[in-house]
Scaffold this motif. Sequence first.
Motif, PDB file in Angstrom:
ATOM      1  N   ASP A   1       0.861  -1.188   0.000  1.00 19.06           N
ATOM      2  CA  ASP A   1       0.000   0.000   0.000  1.00 19.06           C
ATOM      3  C   ASP A   1       0.898   1.238   0.000  1.00 19.06           C
ATOM      4  O   ASP A   1       2.116   1.121  -0.165  1.00 19.06           O
ATOM      5  N   GLY A   2       0.301   2.398   0.204  1.00 18.59           N
ATOM      6  CA  GLY A   2       1.066   3.639   0.163  1.00 18.59           C
ATOM      7  C   GLY A   2       2.194   3.699   1.174  1.00 18.59           C
ATOM      8  O   GLY A   2       3.224   4.338   0.928  1.00 18.59           O
ATOM      9  N   GLN A   3       2.038   3.029   2.300  1.00 20.11           N
ATOM     10  CA  GLN A   3       3.067   3.054   3.341  1.00 20.11           C
ATOM     11  C   GLN A   3       4.160   2.013   3.118  1.00 20.11           C
ATOM     12  O   GLN A   3       5.222   2.111   3.723  1.00 20.11           O
TER      13      GLN A   3
ATOM     14  N   ALA B   1       8.248  -2.677  -0.931  1.00 20.97           N
ATOM     15  CA  ALA B   1       7.771  -3.485  -2.065  1.00 20.97           C
ATOM     16  C   ALA B   1       8.698  -3.323  -3.264  1.00 20.97           C
ATOM     17  O   ALA B   1       9.021  -4.296  -3.945  1.00 20.97           O
ATOM     18  N   ARG B   2       9.141  -2.101  -3.534  1.00 23.67           N
ATOM     19  CA  ARG B   2      10.067  -1.875  -4.649  1.00 23.67           C
ATOM     20  C   ARG B   2      11.421  -2.536  -4.382  1.00 23.67           C
ATOM     21  O   ARG B   2      12.029  -3.115  -5.281  1.00 23.67           O
ATOM     22  N   ALA B   3      11.884  -2.468  -3.136  1.00 24.77           N
ATOM     23  CA  ALA B   3      13.156  -3.107  -2.786  1.00 24.77           C
ATOM     24  C   ALA B   3      13.054  -4.627  -2.960  1.00 24.77           C
ATOM     25  O   ALA B   3      13.968  -5.263  -3.496  1.00 24.77           O
ATOM     26  N   LEU B   4      11.926  -5.207  -2.541  1.00 21.37           N
ATOM     27  CA  LEU B   4      11.734  -6.646  -2.709  1.00 21.37           C
ATOM     28  C   LEU B   4      11.659  -7.013  -4.189  1.00 21.37           C
ATOM     29  O   LEU B   4      12.220  -8.025  -4.610  1.00 21.37           O
TER      30      LEU B   4
ATOM     31  N   GLY C   1       6.140  -8.486 -13.129  1.00 21.46           N
ATOM     32  CA  GLY C   1       5.036  -7.688 -13.638  1.00 21.46           C
ATOM     33  C   GLY C   1       5.130  -6.233 -13.203  1.00 21.46           C
ATOM     34  O   GLY C   1       6.035  -5.841 -12.465  1.00 21.46           O
ATOM     35  N   ARG C   2       4.172  -5.467 -13.659  1.00 19.42           N
ATOM     36  CA  ARG C   2       4.127  -4.039 -13.359  1.00 19.42           C
ATOM     37  C   ARG C   2       3.650  -3.781 -11.935  1.00 19.42           C
ATOM     38  O   ARG C   2       2.890  -4.563 -11.370  1.00 19.42           O
ATOM     39  N   PHE C   3       4.047  -2.641 -11.405  1.00 19.55           N
ATOM     40  CA  PHE C   3       3.540  -2.158 -10.118  1.00 19.55           C
ATOM     41  C   PHE C   3       2.148  -1.597 -10.347  1.00 19.55           C
ATOM     42  O   PHE C   3       1.966  -0.726 -11.191  1.00 19.55           O
ATOM     43  N   HIS C   4       1.185  -2.094  -9.620  1.00 14.07           N
ATOM     44  CA  HIS C   4      -0.180  -1.584  -9.710  1.00 14.07           C
ATOM     45  C   HIS C   4      -0.497  -0.868  -8.405  1.00 14.07           C
ATOM     46  O   HIS C   4      -0.661  -1.511  -7.366  1.00 14.07           O
ATOM     47  N   GLU C   5      -0.563   0.445  -8.453  1.00 12.78           N
ATOM     48  CA  GLU C   5      -0.864   1.229  -7.255  1.00 12.78           C
ATOM     49  C   GLU C   5      -2.367   1.463  -7.169  1.00 12.78           C
ATOM     50  O   GLU C   5      -2.837   2.580  -6.945  1.00 12.78           O
ATOM     51  N   LYS C   6      -3.096   0.378  -7.361  1.00 12.93           N
ATOM     52  CA  LYS C   6      -4.544   0.303  -7.203  1.00 12.93           C
ATOM     53  C   LYS C   6      -4.896  -1.180  -7.261  1.00 12.93           C
ATOM     54  O   LYS C   6      -4.117  -1.984  -7.802  1.00 12.93           O
TER      55      LYS C   6
ATOM     56  N   PRO D   1      -7.374  -7.377  -3.889  1.00 12.87           N
ATOM     57  CA  PRO D   1      -7.972  -6.268  -3.142  1.00 12.87           C
ATOM     58  C   PRO D   1      -6.954  -5.208  -2.733  1.00 12.87           C
ATOM     59  O   PRO D   1      -7.330  -4.196  -2.139  1.00 12.87           O
ATOM     60  N   MET D   2      -5.690  -5.448  -3.021  1.00  9.20           N
ATOM     61  CA  MET D   2      -4.607  -4.545  -2.617  1.00  9.20           C
ATOM     62  C   MET D   2      -3.816  -4.114  -3.851  1.00  9.20           C
ATOM     63  O   MET D   2      -3.939  -4.715  -4.909  1.00  9.20           O
ATOM     64  N   TRP D   3      -2.992  -3.091  -3.670  1.00  9.91           N
ATOM     65  CA  TRP D   3      -1.989  -2.778  -4.680  1.00  9.91           C
ATOM     66  C   TRP D   3      -1.078  -4.001  -4.771  1.00  9.91           C
ATOM     67  O   TRP D   3      -0.868  -4.706  -3.775  1.00  9.91           O
ATOM     68  N   SER D   4      -0.535  -4.261  -5.945  1.00 12.70           N
ATOM     69  CA  SER D   4       0.280  -5.472  -6.076  1.00 12.70           C
ATOM     70  C   SER D   4       1.166  -5.432  -7.314  1.00 12.70           C
ATOM     71  O   SER D   4       0.989  -4.582  -8.194  1.00 12.70           O
ATOM     72  N   TYR D   5       2.097  -6.367  -7.341  1.00 13.26           N
ATOM     73  CA  TYR D   5       2.801  -6.715  -8.577  1.00 13.26           C
ATOM     74  C   TYR D   5       2.902  -8.229  -8.627  1.00 13.26           C
ATOM     75  O   TYR D   5       2.815  -8.913  -7.617  1.00 13.26           O
ATOM     76  N   GLN D   6       3.061  -8.717  -9.826  1.00 12.80           N
ATOM     77  CA  GLN D   6       3.071 -10.162 -10.065  1.00 12.80           C
ATOM     78  C   GLN D   6       4.481 -10.647 -10.376  1.00 12.80           C
ATOM     79  O   GLN D   6       5.257  -9.965 -11.046  1.00 12.80           O
ATOM     80  N   VAL D   7       4.769 -11.849  -9.886  1.00  7.77           N
ATOM     81  CA  VAL D   7       5.981 -12.567 -10.260  1.00  7.77           C
ATOM     82  C   VAL D   7       5.508 -13.872 -10.895  1.00  7.77           C
ATOM     83  O   VAL D   7       4.861 -14.681 -10.239  1.00  7.77           O
ATOM     84  N   ALA D   8       5.768 -14.053 -12.186  1.00  2.00           N
ATOM     85  CA  ALA D   8       5.351 -15.264 -12.906  1.00  2.00           C
ATOM     86  C   ALA D   8       6.572 -16.168 -13.072  1.00  2.00           C
ATOM     87  O   ALA D   8       7.665 -15.688 -13.392  1.00  2.00           O
ATOM     88  N   PHE D   9       6.359 -17.473 -12.847  1.00  2.00           N
ATOM     89  CA  PHE D   9       7.498 -18.379 -12.934  1.00  2.00           C
ATOM     90  C   PHE D   9       7.046 -19.789 -13.281  1.00  2.00           C
ATOM     91  O   PHE D   9       5.900 -20.179 -13.063  1.00  2.00           O
ATOM     92  N   ALA D  10       7.988 -20.559 -13.812  1.00  3.92           N
ATOM     93  CA  ALA D  10       7.744 -21.940 -14.225  1.00  3.92           C
ATOM     94  C   ALA D  10       7.602 -22.842 -12.994  1.00  3.92           C
ATOM     95  O   ALA D  10       8.135 -22.536 -11.927  1.00  3.92           O
TER      96      ALA D  10
END
Length: 114
Positions: free
Chosen positions: A17-19, A24-27, A41-46, A52-61
């Motif tokens: 989230d905003g706080q 999240a960017r460091a991770l 994936g992209r950072f989604h700030e919505k 239900p939260m802001w998120s980004y995706q990590v896709a893997f085999a």
Amino acid sequence: MTDTQTIESWHAHVYFDGQTTGPARALYDRIQATFPEAEMGRFHEKPVGPHPMWSYQVAFAPDLLARILPWLTLNRDGLDVFIHPNTGDGLADHRDHTVFLGKSYPLKLSIFDS
């Protein structure tokens, strides 16, 4: 019993989230450096999709799950992570076949209604 061969890939969604944008960017950067074979994936700030939260995706085999899951368990820095397989059944993958690291959240599963 469903055969695990139906798992085409995995997604991990890091929630923030905003706080917690900074951690999240460091991770994100650490995941990318540690697992260059994963697709970041992209950072989604919505909230996007069922999340239900802001998120980004990590896709893997599938063969990376045994490395990524324990790494995220120990290195998520207090962030919550939602993990699911991709079997071709989006509803079941997001409802029945889930792993949460940290806090779990109800997802917006109505997006899977036909």
